[in-house]
Write an enzyme that holds these catalytic residues in place. Structure first.
Site, PDB file in Angstrom:
ATOM      1  N   MET A 125      -0.713   5.986   4.869  1.00  0.00           N
ATOM      2  CA  MET A 125       0.187   5.322   5.794  1.00  0.00           C
ATOM      3  C   MET A 125       1.338   4.651   5.067  1.00  0.00           C
ATOM      4  O   MET A 125       2.468   4.636   5.573  1.00  0.00           O
ATOM      5  CB  MET A 125      -0.575   4.300   6.627  1.00  0.00           C
ATOM      6  CG  MET A 125      -1.335   4.897   7.799  1.00  0.00           C
ATOM      7  SD  MET A 125      -0.276   5.876   8.895  1.00  0.00           S
ATOM      8  CE  MET A 125       0.993   4.687   9.293  1.00  0.00           C
ATOM      9  N   GLY A 153     -10.361   1.054  14.853  1.00  0.00           N
ATOM     10  CA  GLY A 153      -9.755  -0.111  15.492  1.00  0.00           C
ATOM     11  C   GLY A 153      -9.212   0.215  16.870  1.00  0.00           C
ATOM     12  O   GLY A 153      -9.296  -0.603  17.797  1.00  0.00           O
ATOM     13  N   HIS A 210     -11.627  11.083  13.291  1.00  0.00           N
ATOM     14  CA  HIS A 210     -10.649  10.845  12.235  1.00  0.00           C
ATOM     15  C   HIS A 210     -11.004  11.646  10.980  1.00  0.00           C
ATOM     16  O   HIS A 210     -12.088  12.227  10.897  1.00  0.00           O
ATOM     17  CB  HIS A 210     -10.563   9.356  11.890  1.00  0.00           C
ATOM     18  CG  HIS A 210      -9.875   8.538  12.930  1.00  0.00           C
ATOM     19  ND1 HIS A 210     -10.530   8.024  14.026  1.00  0.00           N
ATOM     20  CD2 HIS A 210      -8.578   8.145  13.049  1.00  0.00           C
ATOM     21  CE1 HIS A 210      -9.669   7.357  14.784  1.00  0.00           C
ATOM     22  NE2 HIS A 210      -8.485   7.402  14.205  1.00  0.00           N
ATOM     23  N   HIS A 211     -10.113  11.611  10.017  1.00  0.00           N
ATOM     24  CA  HIS A 211     -10.309  12.315   8.746  1.00  0.00           C
ATOM     25  C   HIS A 211     -11.515  11.756   7.995  1.00  0.00           C
ATOM     26  O   HIS A 211     -11.986  10.636   8.254  1.00  0.00           O
ATOM     27  CB  HIS A 211      -9.047  12.192   7.887  1.00  0.00           C
ATOM     28  CG  HIS A 211      -8.633  10.774   7.625  1.00  0.00           C
ATOM     29  ND1 HIS A 211      -9.139  10.018   6.595  1.00  0.00           N
ATOM     30  CD2 HIS A 211      -7.764   9.964   8.279  1.00  0.00           C
ATOM     31  CE1 HIS A 211      -8.612   8.812   6.612  1.00  0.00           C
ATOM     32  NE2 HIS A 211      -7.771   8.748   7.630  1.00  0.00           N
ATOM     33  N   GLY A 221       0.816  -1.217   0.000  1.00  0.00           N
ATOM     34  CA  GLY A 221       0.000   0.000   0.000  1.00  0.00           C
ATOM     35  C   GLY A 221       0.839   1.252   0.000  1.00  0.00           C
ATOM     36  O   GLY A 221       0.529   2.238   0.666  1.00  0.00           O
ATOM     37  N   LYS A 231     -11.659   8.024   6.361  1.00  0.00           N
ATOM     38  CA  LYS A 231     -11.578   6.758   7.103  1.00  0.00           C
ATOM     39  C   LYS A 231     -12.885   6.002   6.941  1.00  0.00           C
ATOM     40  O   LYS A 231     -13.965   6.555   7.109  1.00  0.00           O
ATOM     41  CB  LYS A 231     -11.285   7.006   8.584  1.00  0.00           C
ATOM     42  CG  LYS A 231     -11.068   5.723   9.368  1.00  0.00           C
ATOM     43  CD  LYS A 231     -10.526   5.995  10.752  1.00  0.00           C
ATOM     44  CE  LYS A 231     -10.337   4.715  11.557  1.00  0.00           C
ATOM     45  NZ  LYS A 231      -9.393   3.776  10.921  1.00  0.00           N
ATOM     46  N   ASN A 270      -3.222   0.502  16.318  1.00  0.00           N
ATOM     47  CA  ASN A 270      -2.573   1.802  16.455  1.00  0.00           C
ATOM     48  C   ASN A 270      -1.135   1.589  16.903  1.00  0.00           C
ATOM     49  O   ASN A 270      -0.893   0.828  17.852  1.00  0.00           O
ATOM     50  CB  ASN A 270      -3.338   2.657  17.477  1.00  0.00           C
ATOM     51  CG  ASN A 270      -2.974   4.121  17.411  1.00  0.00           C
ATOM     52  OD1 ASN A 270      -1.817   4.483  17.565  1.00  0.00           O
ATOM     53  ND2 ASN A 270      -3.977   4.958  17.195  1.00  0.00           N
ATOM     54  N   THR A 291      -7.249  -2.050   9.896  1.00  0.00           N
ATOM     55  CA  THR A 291      -8.399  -2.234  10.770  1.00  0.00           C
ATOM     56  C   THR A 291      -9.636  -2.539   9.928  1.00  0.00           C
ATOM     57  O   THR A 291      -9.579  -2.551   8.703  1.00  0.00           O
ATOM     58  CB  THR A 291      -8.650  -0.985  11.629  1.00  0.00           C
ATOM     59  OG1 THR A 291      -8.873   0.151  10.773  1.00  0.00           O
ATOM     60  CG2 THR A 291      -7.459  -0.706  12.535  1.00  0.00           C
ATOM     61  N   GLY A 323      -0.559   4.866  -0.397  1.00  0.00           N
ATOM     62  CA  GLY A 323      -1.582   5.346   0.528  1.00  0.00           C
ATOM     63  C   GLY A 323      -0.982   6.262   1.579  1.00  0.00           C
ATOM     64  O   GLY A 323       0.242   6.408   1.687  1.00  0.00           O
TER      65      GLY A 323
END
Length: 255
Positions: A14, A158, A148-149, A9, A152, A118, A94, A12
């Site tokens: 992350m 999670g 969160h943004h 990923g 998500k 996390n 998650t 992305g």
């Protein structure tokens, strides 16, 4: 000794952060960075390779560990391939269903596997202490709010679910109430759960424990997703070379 890391990923939010952190660290080297989409060709000057080549890349580049932040279906495919190849696997994905989570955990029979919702050390500390806080205040109301943004997808997060597990194990609770609308007075023993999605907020979790004319608020706020990437790479370096099994991020933070 440098730990060879594969990143999934990689284009992305992350994935990019993990890739950049691997490149920054002297104790890591990048084996490959893959992504299912071919829209982005490079990240931080690194060529992004096709996820279709993941299995051959495992065989050719022989990474010590793969770090994954994708989606439940993709994560299970990557974990399965790593289990076949004997490559350690770290994931922060998650949104798993119960059967999917069981399937992921089963790969720990073949390889060292670390799944955490996390990878912030502050969140791990909150997980470690929240049970004691709740059990010390029996009969107090408990509410959890996570933000969160707007991109998500899973809710509650999670991390919120992990905190809820600790809260539930520490007291006599009747269940979770997700949001409230209309005539819905609070029931004794319930845990209120609220998920907010807005803007580009990286992540915030607040547990409110209230009663006896007082309230306790425990809050973790992430200001940059780089903190999650740093923790995930810490976990990858720690996990490399371990025996097969399921590992917890708390072990990484305490070592």
């Amino acid at each position: 000794m440098s730990v060879s890391v594969g990143v999934t990923g990689a284009t992305g939010r992350m994935g990019q952060a993990v890739l950049e952190r691997v490149l920054e660290r002297e104790d890591c080297s990048l084996a490959f960075a893959v992504n299912r989409s071919s829209d982005v060709e490079t990240v931080a000057g690194i060529e992004i390779e096709s996820a279709l080549e993941f299995v051959p890349l495992l065989e050719e580049r022989e990474p010590d560990v793969v770090v994954d932040f994708t989606g439940p279906e993709s994560t299970l495919e990557y974990a399965s391939a790593c289990a076949e190849a004997g490559v350690a696997f770290v994931t922060g994905t998650t949104g798993f269903s119960a059967p999917q989570r069981n399937q992921l955990e089963a790969y720990g029979d073949a390889i060292p596997l670390l799944h955490a919702p996390n990878f912030a050390r502050g969140v791990q500390t909150l997980v470690d202490i929240i049970g004691d806080a709740v059990s010390s205040l029996p009969g107090y109301d408990v509410e959890l709010v996570e933000t969160h943004h707007n991109g998500k997808r899973d809710a509650p997060s999670g991390t919120a679910n992990r905190l809820l597990e600790e809260i539930e194990s520490a007291g006599d609770f009747t269940g979770r109430t997700h949001g409230r609308e209309g005539d819905q007075p609070r029931e004794a023993g319930e845990i209120g759960v609220h998920a907010l999605r807005a803007g580009s907020i990286t992540g915030e979790h607040e547990v409110v424990v209230a009663g006896n004319h007082e309230e306790l608020r425990l809050t973790h706020r992430a200001e940059d997703r780089g903190v999650f990437a740093a923790g995930a790479v810490d976990a990858a370096v720690w996990l490399a070379g371990k025996e097969p099994g399921q590992y917890d991020f708390s072990t990484v933070t305490s070592s």
